[in-house]
Design a protein around this motif. Sequence first.
Motif, mmCIF file in Angstrom:
data_model
loop_
_atom_site.group_PDB
_atom_site.id
_atom_site.type_symbol
_atom_site.label_atom_id
_atom_site.label_comp_id
_atom_site.label_asym_id
_atom_site.label_seq_id
_atom_site.Cartn_x
_atom_site.Cartn_y
_atom_site.Cartn_z
ATOM 1 N N ILE A 121 0.881 -1.287 0.014
ATOM 2 C CA ILE A 121 -0.151 0.071 0.058
ATOM 3 C C ILE A 121 0.693 1.326 -0.248
ATOM 4 O O ILE A 121 0.729 2.096 -1.035
ATOM 5 N N VAL A 122 1.867 1.316 0.949
ATOM 6 C CA VAL A 122 2.327 2.760 1.147
ATOM 7 C C VAL A 122 3.548 2.776 -0.021
ATOM 8 O O VAL A 122 3.768 3.817 -0.613
ATOM 9 N N ALA A 123 4.525 1.939 -0.249
ATOM 10 C CA ALA A 123 5.831 1.873 -0.995
ATOM 11 C C ALA A 123 5.165 2.247 -2.411
ATOM 12 O O ALA A 123 5.882 3.135 -2.955
ATOM 13 N N PRO A 124 4.070 1.473 -3.091
ATOM 14 C CA PRO A 124 3.806 2.003 -4.377
ATOM 15 C C PRO A 124 3.446 3.556 -4.583
ATOM 16 O O PRO A 124 3.592 4.215 -5.442
ATOM 17 N N ASN A 125 2.670 4.199 -3.183
ATOM 18 C CA ASN A 125 2.299 5.367 -3.456
ATOM 19 C C ASN A 125 3.528 6.320 -3.227
ATOM 20 O O ASN A 125 3.562 7.451 -3.959
ATOM 21 N N ILE A 126 4.640 6.056 -2.543
ATOM 22 C CA ILE A 126 5.693 6.641 -2.435
ATOM 23 C C ILE A 126 6.376 6.652 -4.056
ATOM 24 O O ILE A 126 6.676 7.917 -4.158
ATOM 25 N N GLU A 127 6.571 5.544 -4.409
ATOM 26 C CA GLU A 127 7.183 5.819 -6.068
ATOM 27 C C GLU A 127 6.351 6.454 -6.905
ATOM 28 O O GLU A 127 6.782 7.383 -7.484
ATOM 29 N N ASP A 128 4.814 6.559 -6.725
ATOM 30 C CA ASP A 128 4.172 7.470 -7.921
ATOM 31 C C ASP A 128 4.512 8.897 -7.464
ATOM 32 O O ASP A 128 4.451 9.640 -8.399
#
Length: 187
Positions: A121-128
């Motif tokens: 949940i968190v890591a993909p949002n950080i990358e985006d």
Amino acid sequence: MPASRNEQSRRAILDAAISMIGELGYDGISIEAIARQAGVSKQTIYRWWPSKGAVILEAATESLGTVVAIPDTGDIVADLRTQLTAILELITTTGFGPAYRCLIAAGQSDSDLLRAVFAQIVAPNIEDFRARTALAQQRGEMRTDADWQTMRDLLYGVVEYRLIHGMPLEPGYIDGVLTIVFQGVRC
């Protein structure tokens, strides 16, 4: 996802988990209760997921869908407003908010679950966010020396803080946060 999963059963399990979590909380549901509501055996659930937390995490992750995608209209503030407003809508009108809150709480005593929440949940949002702010910097939508990590923490940290503490999450609140964050980074 294992190839042997029956999609109808899988969907019933995830729907049961996300609906029950909002009603009963993490500790109030069990694999047996999810299986009963979904109309499957608990062995079916255990064959596909190692724990209740894993079922709830997959249900929560799937409910994110395209909501977390940051649009690209050429206006970073408008794009983040759109994304953050959609996230607030998801949190306040679906089972995602209660599921996420319960996963964070359960993760405090289950480090594997907490790592999985971060990874899914968190890591993909950080990358985006990193990619979208890098593009905004290249285009001149914001200063090139703006600290995207601190900006991210301020924007999303406020949402998580309010969610975790049961504080109101209203779309109008986003404008104030965006003004504070971008006041010093706009070109």
